[in-house]
Design a protein around this motif. Sequence first.
Motif, mmCIF file in Angstrom:
data_model
loop_
_atom_site.group_PDB
_atom_site.id
_atom_site.type_symbol
_atom_site.label_atom_id
_atom_site.label_comp_id
_atom_site.label_asym_id
_atom_site.label_seq_id
_atom_site.Cartn_x
_atom_site.Cartn_y
_atom_site.Cartn_z
ATOM 1 N N GLU A 7 37.853 -8.978 18.720
ATOM 2 C CA GLU A 7 38.135 -7.826 19.762
ATOM 3 C C GLU A 7 37.040 -7.249 20.053
ATOM 4 O OE1 GLU A 7 42.375 -6.165 19.424
ATOM 5 O OE2 GLU A 7 41.896 -6.785 17.170
ATOM 6 N N PRO A 8 36.095 -7.652 20.734
ATOM 7 C CA PRO A 8 34.867 -6.993 21.020
ATOM 8 C C PRO A 8 35.088 -5.655 21.647
ATOM 9 C CG PRO A 8 35.031 -8.952 22.540
ATOM 10 C CD PRO A 8 36.110 -8.981 21.553
ATOM 11 N N THR A 9 36.154 -5.322 22.237
ATOM 12 C CA THR A 9 36.209 -4.176 22.651
ATOM 13 C C THR A 9 36.701 -2.933 21.963
ATOM 14 O OG1 THR A 9 38.621 -4.420 23.485
ATOM 15 C CG2 THR A 9 36.891 -5.029 25.145
ATOM 16 N N VAL A 10 36.868 -3.435 20.756
ATOM 17 C CA VAL A 10 37.335 -2.367 19.539
ATOM 18 C C VAL A 10 36.518 -2.491 18.520
ATOM 19 C CG1 VAL A 10 39.259 -1.921 17.806
ATOM 20 C CG2 VAL A 10 39.904 -2.901 19.950
ATOM 21 N N GLY A 11 36.154 -1.383 17.889
ATOM 22 C CA GLY A 11 35.214 -1.062 17.018
ATOM 23 C C GLY A 11 35.193 -0.008 16.234
ATOM 24 N N THR A 12 33.987 0.693 15.737
ATOM 25 C CA THR A 12 33.907 1.823 14.834
ATOM 26 C C THR A 12 32.648 2.683 15.326
ATOM 27 O OG1 THR A 12 35.068 0.894 12.853
ATOM 28 C CG2 THR A 12 33.708 2.974 12.750
ATOM 29 N N VAL A 13 32.701 3.771 15.701
ATOM 30 C CA VAL A 13 31.324 4.644 15.939
ATOM 31 C C VAL A 13 31.235 5.410 14.849
ATOM 32 C CG1 VAL A 13 31.513 4.132 18.470
ATOM 33 C CG2 VAL A 13 32.611 6.210 17.444
ATOM 34 N N GLN A 14 29.985 5.903 14.844
ATOM 35 C CA GLN A 14 29.611 6.984 13.797
ATOM 36 C C GLN A 14 28.747 8.105 14.819
ATOM 37 O OE1 GLN A 14 27.209 6.139 10.403
ATOM 38 N NE2 GLN A 14 26.016 7.700 10.588
ATOM 39 N N LEU A 15 29.424 9.236 14.877
ATOM 40 C CA LEU A 15 28.732 10.314 15.748
ATOM 41 C C LEU A 15 27.486 10.829 15.352
ATOM 42 C CD1 LEU A 15 31.937 12.857 16.254
ATOM 43 C CD2 LEU A 15 31.217 10.610 17.636
#
Length: 490
Positions: free
Chosen positions: A440-448
Amino acid sequence: MPRRHIHVTGAAEAAPLRAALRELRTTLDVPADPAGPDAFPPEVLAEAREAACHPRLPADPYDATGLALFTVDPPASTDLDQAMHLARREGGGYRVHYAIADVAAFVAPGGALDAEAHRRVTTLYFPDEKVPLHPRLLSEGAASLLADQVRPALLWRIDLDADGAVRATDVRRALVRSRAKLDYAGVQRRIDAGTADESLALLRDIGRLREEQERERGGISLNVPEQEIELRDGAYRLAYRTPLPADGWNAQISLLTGMAAADLMTASGTGILRTLPAAPDGAVARLRRTARALGIDWPHHTSYAQIVRGLDPADPAHAAFLQECTTLLRGAGYTVFTGGEVPDAAVHAAVAAPYTHCTAPLRRLVDRYAGELCVAAAAGQDPPEWVLAALPGLPKEMAEGTRRQNTVERESVDIVEAALLKDRIGELFDAHVVDVKDHEPTVGTVQLDSADLAVIARVEGGRNLPLGERIRVRLTQADPGSAKVLFAPA
């Protein structure tokens, strides 16, 4: 992506946050008020009070109160499992004395305390409170290795050669008295300034030698930054704490003892090991892709262990990669063996050697049993019957307790992050994409990218996420009572 346990400085008093944490404790069937009178059943508290006054000691306990032990823990900690004394040996090498709280001196097999410990399995750490494995009058009182107090302990003596390799091991019951309660930052300052006494100064020397031993056997220690919640001027702030070198040196003494304990068990033919299978090739290949995306150079001839040791946890890209490396620790468990038949898969892949949990009995159930097995093995005796009877069920109990512990840590992070961001729905933030789902390349994790918001959260959008790249994200939801933090690409 797995996250580290949160450390809190300052009371977490915000009403929505406290309400969400109370709900989490209710869901997990733990006391709503861990410090209240209902935290433990009356019969457990009665037994604890009796045990605190009359611990079960050997008829002629070994007196080691003359040993100048010290503890190294976070400043506010009072449940002190370990104390150490380090010295040089005549003729070369080092001697490590490591005292571990003797919980079995207070917890009678088959009693109410024992049954409650098997129900709880581990101490649970919430952002606003902890739920202890044992009543506080034991875990933070009579059984804790507090400074200037005589305490029963399992006293390890581990002799090392000049290179830090183990040459001899012994463990026995003893009475000990710690001389000082130290914290990591204070230890680091004293050692760096050259004001530490010899025993404390040797923590750096022995720690570095053990780190070199770890490198030689292919072991790995992940120095993942910890998320800390701070209360400043009436507002909450979430930041990262980068581990100090002293954290690693201290951890090496605990690892050394866990490996020595595993060796005693395997030699005796009865034990319980902490095991971890080697990471599958696919998981390492995925880490290589992540490293490439984060701009981390990973030559093909360089091993995973080598690349991890060269990372700087203060660098945001390196910190994100270290977080991702924790995925290789999945699959850890406990392996019991009896009758001299040590299983083939008896190695902990990250330690790169047989290893067991034995140094935190105030906070983890299995360590009490591992300690008893080691004392018996060192004395050339058979293990106590109550230990043998409990061994077959311990892996399942620990697995269930560890799952609950991981749930507490994961859900607590989500609740605190949501509380910090609940009034900022719709705002834009700069962030790095540190994880993308394979299918699911539209779903992931970000670090601010914020010094004041050490937030790592889910991102969902209508376009493929660029792993390792910086993007703008919009906060779409954050509610500590119902909705976890969620971002969308801006």
